[in-house]
Design a protein around this motif. Structure first.
Motif, PDB file in Angstrom:
ATOM      1  N   GLU A  12      29.310  68.165   2.274  1.00  0.00           N
ATOM      2  CA  GLU A  12      28.703  69.498   2.481  1.00  0.00           C
ATOM      3  C   GLU A  12      29.816  70.538   2.471  1.00  0.00           C
ATOM      4  N   HIS A  36      27.039  63.156   6.609  1.00  0.00           N
ATOM      5  CA  HIS A  36      27.838  63.979   5.687  1.00  0.00           C
ATOM      6  C   HIS A  36      29.150  64.396   6.354  1.00  0.00           C
ATOM      7  N   HIS A  49      33.536  69.268  10.137  1.00  0.00           N
ATOM      8  CA  HIS A  49      32.793  68.385  11.056  1.00  0.00           C
ATOM      9  C   HIS A  49      32.416  67.070  10.366  1.00  0.00           C
TER      10      HIS A  49
HETATM   11 CO   LIG Z   1      26.785  69.786   8.639  1.00  0.00          CO
END
Ligand SMILES: [Co+2]
Ligand SMILES: CC[C@H](C(=O)O)C(=O)SCCNC(=O)CCNC(=O)[C@H](O)C(C)(C)COP(=O)(O)OP(=O)(O)OC[C@H]1O[C@@H](n2cnc3c(N)ncnc32)[C@H](O)[C@@H]1OP(=O)(O)O
Length: 133
Positions: free
Chosen positions: A54, A7, A78
């Motif tokens: 996400e 993700h 991230h």
């Molecule tokens: Co994450």
């Protein structure tokens, strides 16, 4: 070794607003929300084709997301990679000199064991390892 990108994590100030915008953008609604108190975050997950997004909102000012937004504003936080054996990958990275941000795998969202690699060891990108539980 790392598998596919599991993700992309995006830090947002207001999860509800961001969900509405990403629902418009991706043409699909989030499939789940999940609070992860240990990380001080409320998350919302989208599946766009094979790609998982996400969205993360801080639950408190101590959250990594709060600090990130305070310092850098909203945006990509991230990149998470799928791993088959997180213990093995953590050992491999440690032995290669990477700085891991948690000594042992920890429970993440969406039924995963997770670990993070310091952004300074990945040319400015916070990397997350994810193993399905
Ligand atoms: Co994450
Ligand atoms: C709910 C779980 C979910 C899941 O997928 O299951 C998640 O993804 S949880 C995501 C939130 N949790 C984390 O991010 C945990 C790991 N993060 C950390 O340990 C910290 O955020 C850390 C160490 C990356 C940064 O800590 P802090 O902000 O307190 O330190 P600095 O501000 O001094 O940052 C050091 C240095 O790193 C740069 N930085 C910080 N965050 C990021 C980032 N997300 N991406 C890239 N670079 C980042 C920061 O700018 C500093 O660089 P410098 O050049 O020294 O200014």
């Amino acid at each position: 070794m790392f598998g596919k990108i599991e993700h992309i994590g995006i830090a947002v100030k207001n999860l509800t607003e961001a969900e509405q915008r990403y629902t418009q953008l991706l043409g699909t609604s989030p499939y789940k929300r999940e609070e992860v108190a240990s990380e001080g975050v409320l998350t919302s997950f989208f599946l766009a084709g094979v790609n998982k997004i996400e969205l993360l909102q801080a639950l408190n000012s101590e959250s990594a997301i709060a600090k990130f937004i305070e310092k850098r504003g909203e945006g990509i936080h991230h990149v998470a990679y799928e791993v088959e054996d997180i213990y093995k990958e953590m050992d491999r990275l440690r032995n290669s000199g990477f700085t891991l941000l948690n000594e042992h795998p920890k429970k993440g969202a969406d039924n995963k064991l997770i670990c993070f690699v310091h952004p300074r060891d990945a040319h400015g990108v916070l990397v997350e390892l994810c193993q399905s539980i």
